[in-house]
Scaffold this active site. Structure first.
Site, PDB file in Angstrom:
ATOM      1  N   ASN A  12      53.424 -15.827 -31.401  1.00  0.00           N
ATOM      2  CA  ASN A  12      54.745 -15.483 -30.862  1.00  0.00           C
ATOM      3  C   ASN A  12      54.729 -14.014 -30.432  1.00  0.00           C
ATOM      4  O   ASN A  12      54.458 -13.122 -31.248  1.00  0.00           O
ATOM      5  CB  ASN A  12      55.794 -15.742 -31.949  1.00  0.00           C
ATOM      6  CG  ASN A  12      57.201 -15.418 -31.490  1.00  0.00           C
ATOM      7  OD1 ASN A  12      57.420 -14.388 -30.841  1.00  0.00           O
ATOM      8  ND2 ASN A  12      58.156 -16.249 -31.835  1.00  0.00           N
ATOM      9  N   HIS A  15      57.964  -9.798 -30.194  1.00  0.00           N
ATOM     10  CA  HIS A  15      58.164  -8.418 -30.639  1.00  0.00           C
ATOM     11  C   HIS A  15      57.345  -7.394 -29.859  1.00  0.00           C
ATOM     12  O   HIS A  15      57.556  -6.195 -30.026  1.00  0.00           O
ATOM     13  CB  HIS A  15      58.000  -8.326 -32.157  1.00  0.00           C
ATOM     14  CG  HIS A  15      59.079  -9.124 -32.826  1.00  0.00           C
ATOM     15  ND1 HIS A  15      60.424  -8.829 -32.641  1.00  0.00           N
ATOM     16  CD2 HIS A  15      59.046 -10.239 -33.583  1.00  0.00           C
ATOM     17  CE1 HIS A  15      61.153  -9.727 -33.284  1.00  0.00           C
ATOM     18  NE2 HIS A  15      60.343 -10.599 -33.863  1.00  0.00           N
ATOM     19  N   HIS A  48      60.669 -16.709 -27.505  1.00  0.00           N
ATOM     20  CA  HIS A  48      62.059 -17.113 -27.730  1.00  0.00           C
ATOM     21  C   HIS A  48      62.952 -16.310 -26.785  1.00  0.00           C
ATOM     22  O   HIS A  48      63.080 -15.099 -26.931  1.00  0.00           O
ATOM     23  CB  HIS A  48      62.406 -16.815 -29.205  1.00  0.00           C
ATOM     24  CG  HIS A  48      63.791 -17.230 -29.603  1.00  0.00           C
ATOM     25  ND1 HIS A  48      64.285 -17.027 -30.867  1.00  0.00           N
ATOM     26  CD2 HIS A  48      64.804 -17.823 -28.923  1.00  0.00           C
ATOM     27  CE1 HIS A  48      65.515 -17.481 -30.953  1.00  0.00           C
ATOM     28  NE2 HIS A  48      65.862 -17.968 -29.774  1.00  0.00           N
ATOM     29  N   ARG A  50      66.285 -15.376 -26.190  1.00  0.00           N
ATOM     30  CA  ARG A  50      67.568 -15.414 -26.899  1.00  0.00           C
ATOM     31  C   ARG A  50      68.712 -15.246 -25.918  1.00  0.00           C
ATOM     32  O   ARG A  50      68.551 -14.644 -24.856  1.00  0.00           O
ATOM     33  CB  ARG A  50      67.624 -14.305 -27.954  1.00  0.00           C
ATOM     34  CG  ARG A  50      66.665 -14.513 -29.103  1.00  0.00           C
ATOM     35  CD  ARG A  50      66.912 -13.485 -30.195  1.00  0.00           C
ATOM     36  NE  ARG A  50      68.171 -13.732 -30.870  1.00  0.00           N
ATOM     37  CZ  ARG A  50      68.286 -14.238 -32.102  1.00  0.00           C
ATOM     38  NH1 ARG A  50      67.212 -14.526 -32.817  1.00  0.00           N
ATOM     39  NH2 ARG A  50      69.460 -14.432 -32.628  1.00  0.00           N
ATOM     40  N   ARG A  54      67.539  -9.975 -26.321  1.00  0.00           N
ATOM     41  CA  ARG A  54      67.201  -8.741 -27.032  1.00  0.00           C
ATOM     42  C   ARG A  54      65.701  -8.429 -26.999  1.00  0.00           C
ATOM     43  O   ARG A  54      65.315  -7.291 -27.168  1.00  0.00           O
ATOM     44  CB  ARG A  54      67.700  -8.779 -28.479  1.00  0.00           C
ATOM     45  CG  ARG A  54      66.920  -9.705 -29.362  1.00  0.00           C
ATOM     46  CD  ARG A  54      67.338  -9.569 -30.807  1.00  0.00           C
ATOM     47  NE  ARG A  54      68.661 -10.100 -31.027  1.00  0.00           N
ATOM     48  CZ  ARG A  54      69.071 -10.602 -32.202  1.00  0.00           C
ATOM     49  NH1 ARG A  54      68.254 -10.608 -33.231  1.00  0.00           N
ATOM     50  NH2 ARG A  54      70.286 -11.079 -32.358  1.00  0.00           N
ATOM     51  N   GLU A  75      60.946 -21.281 -27.139  1.00  0.00           N
ATOM     52  CA  GLU A  75      61.988 -21.405 -28.178  1.00  0.00           C
ATOM     53  C   GLU A  75      63.336 -21.124 -27.554  1.00  0.00           C
ATOM     54  O   GLU A  75      63.499 -20.131 -26.828  1.00  0.00           O
ATOM     55  CB  GLU A  75      61.749 -20.387 -29.292  1.00  0.00           C
ATOM     56  CG  GLU A  75      60.679 -20.792 -30.247  1.00  0.00           C
ATOM     57  CD  GLU A  75      60.588 -19.807 -31.397  1.00  0.00           C
ATOM     58  OE1 GLU A  75      61.469 -18.941 -31.551  1.00  0.00           O
ATOM     59  OE2 GLU A  75      59.612 -19.901 -32.136  1.00  0.00           O
ATOM     60  N   THR A 106      65.826 -15.642 -36.680  1.00  0.00           N
ATOM     61  CA  THR A 106      66.331 -17.001 -36.879  1.00  0.00           C
ATOM     62  C   THR A 106      66.407 -17.274 -38.381  1.00  0.00           C
ATOM     63  O   THR A 106      65.391 -17.449 -39.030  1.00  0.00           O
ATOM     64  CB  THR A 106      65.393 -18.000 -36.180  1.00  0.00           C
ATOM     65  OG1 THR A 106      65.108 -17.507 -34.879  1.00  0.00           O
ATOM     66  CG2 THR A 106      66.033 -19.360 -36.075  1.00  0.00           C
ATOM     67  N   GLU A 156      59.422 -28.398 -36.715  1.00  0.00           N
ATOM     68  CA  GLU A 156      58.787 -27.190 -37.242  1.00  0.00           C
ATOM     69  C   GLU A 156      59.505 -26.830 -38.528  1.00  0.00           C
ATOM     70  O   GLU A 156      60.723 -26.607 -38.537  1.00  0.00           O
ATOM     71  CB  GLU A 156      58.860 -26.053 -36.226  1.00  0.00           C
ATOM     72  CG  GLU A 156      58.187 -24.790 -36.770  1.00  0.00           C
ATOM     73  CD  GLU A 156      57.873 -23.746 -35.709  1.00  0.00           C
ATOM     74  OE1 GLU A 156      57.593 -24.105 -34.548  1.00  0.00           O
ATOM     75  OE2 GLU A 156      57.904 -22.554 -36.065  1.00  0.00           O
ATOM     76  N   HIS A 199      57.545 -19.022 -39.466  1.00  0.00           N
ATOM     77  CA  HIS A 199      58.539 -17.978 -39.720  1.00  0.00           C
ATOM     78  C   HIS A 199      58.151 -17.142 -40.930  1.00  0.00           C
ATOM     79  O   HIS A 199      58.059 -17.642 -42.039  1.00  0.00           O
ATOM     80  CB  HIS A 199      59.970 -18.512 -39.918  1.00  0.00           C
ATOM     81  CG  HIS A 199      60.991 -17.470 -39.547  1.00  0.00           C
ATOM     82  ND1 HIS A 199      61.356 -16.465 -40.387  1.00  0.00           N
ATOM     83  CD2 HIS A 199      61.668 -17.251 -38.397  1.00  0.00           C
ATOM     84  CE1 HIS A 199      62.224 -15.682 -39.770  1.00  0.00           C
ATOM     85  NE2 HIS A 199      62.428 -16.132 -38.561  1.00  0.00           N
TER      86      HIS A 199
HETATM   87  N1  PXP Z   1      58.898 -20.371 -35.473  1.00  0.00           N
HETATM   88  C1  PXP Z   1      60.175 -20.263 -35.046  1.00  0.00           C
HETATM   89  C2  PXP Z   1      60.914 -21.509 -34.718  1.00  0.00           C
HETATM   90  C3  PXP Z   1      60.793 -19.001 -34.901  1.00  0.00           C
HETATM   91  O1  PXP Z   1      62.068 -18.919 -34.483  1.00  0.00           O
HETATM   92  C4  PXP Z   1      60.032 -17.848 -35.171  1.00  0.00           C
HETATM   93  C5  PXP Z   1      60.637 -16.499 -34.963  1.00  0.00           C
HETATM   94  O2  PXP Z   1      61.014 -16.348 -33.652  1.00  0.00           O
HETATM   95  C6  PXP Z   1      58.708 -18.000 -35.581  1.00  0.00           C
HETATM   96  C7  PXP Z   1      58.175 -19.276 -35.754  1.00  0.00           C
HETATM   97  C8  PXP Z   1      57.822 -16.837 -35.860  1.00  0.00           C
HETATM   98  O3  PXP Z   1      58.312 -16.103 -36.925  1.00  0.00           O
HETATM   99  P1  PXP Z   1      57.697 -14.704 -37.261  1.00  0.00           P
HETATM  100  O4  PXP Z   1      57.916 -13.831 -36.073  1.00  0.00           O
HETATM  101  O5  PXP Z   1      58.449 -14.268 -38.472  1.00  0.00           O
HETATM  102  O6  PXP Z   1      56.228 -14.928 -37.531  1.00  0.00           O
END
Ligand code: PXP
Length: 249
Positions: A12, A15, A48, A50, A54, A75, A106, A156, A199
């Site tokens: 992901n 960030h 994602h 949003r 952001r 996402e 999330t 998930e 997550h």
């Molecule tokens: N899976 C989903 C559905 C999420 O919303 C997120 C965060 O956007 C992640 C995985 C990844 O989480 P993290 O950034 O904490 O590793």
């Protein structure tokens, strides 16, 4: 039980966009990070978009769709705006997540059971367009059953609570949460759902989740982007991949 197959890693890159947006402008570029993640062994890229934009912006999704050789997992919240964007791009997968404007990330899984009818209608066109539909939920039996009923192909499991318990040193609660995820991964598989998880996962928490035989994909972001400050994105991903493979062996 033997693992059902190779465990995929979805990286992901949200960030990277968070850091870019802290200053505006174009640096660092999430697409460059995604290409580097591909080279480092990511099996997919997750982003994602949003509602408040952001981190990831609409133009990032356009650019990712153009540039990626691995599948994009898009996402999105279950809103008309996001559905329209997903139908325009037709990414490999969409993951439906709950979204509250005030949250930092999330925070919980989707309440599928409470919104079954609306969600069934919401995901139907996405499925028809060829997207694999994943629903981000807590490891709860009623949510899993509802996800299967509405026609999702994937769930998930939200690993946030498990990771939080670990970070707080609440190991009994962490282990109870892991046991629940293990039972619910098996149950979801019985119902014909593919199981993913993610997550908050880190090097310290990934292995027990990677070892769950029904789990086919992990989506990991924040920790990897943070760790890349210290060792670079490629090596940070390679180490996660190594730990996943070790847990799976
Ligand atoms: N899976 C989903 C559905 C999420 O919303 C997120 C965060 O956007 C992640 C995985 C990844 O989480 P993290 O950034 O904490 O590793």
């Amino acid at each position: 039980m033997e693992p059902l197959g190779k465990l995929r890693l979805g990286v992901n890159i949200d960030h990277v966009a968070t850091v870019r947006n802290a200053r505006g402008g174009v640096y660092p570029d999430p697409v460059r990070a995604a290409k580097l993640a591909e080279e480092a062994g990511a099996d997919g890229i997750t982003a994602h978009l949003r509602e408040d934009r952001r981190h990831i912006a609409d133009a990032d999704i356009d650019a990712l769709m153009e540039a990626l050789s691995v599948p994009l997992n898009f996402e999105m919240a279950a809103t008309g705006e996001m559905q329209e964007i997903a139908l325009r791009h037709k990414p490999h997968a969409v993951c439906i997540v709950p979204e509250k404007r005030e949250e930092r990330t999330t925070e919980g899984g989707l309440e599928v059971a409470r919104e079954e009818n609306r969600l069934a209608h919401f995901i139907a066109p996405l499925r028809d367009a060829g997207c694999r539909v994943s629903i981000f939920i807590a490891a709860d039996r009623p949510q899993i059953e509802a996800a299967a009923r509405i026609g999702a192909q994937v769930i998930e499991l939200h690993t946030g609570a498990y990771c939080d318990f670990h970070a707080e040193g609440a190991f009994d609660q962490r282990d109870a949460e892991l046991a629940r995820m293990s039972d619910m991964a098996a149950y979801a598989h019985e119902l014909g759902l593919e199981v993913h998880a993610g997550h908050g996962l880190t090097y310290d928490t990934v292995k027990p989740v990677a070892a769950l035989p029904q789990v086919m994909e992990l989506n990991i972001g924040h920790f990897l982007i943070g760790e890349s400050i210290f060792r670079g994105l490629g090596p940070a991903i390679a180490e996660m991949r190594r730990l996943m493979d070790e847990a799976r062996a």
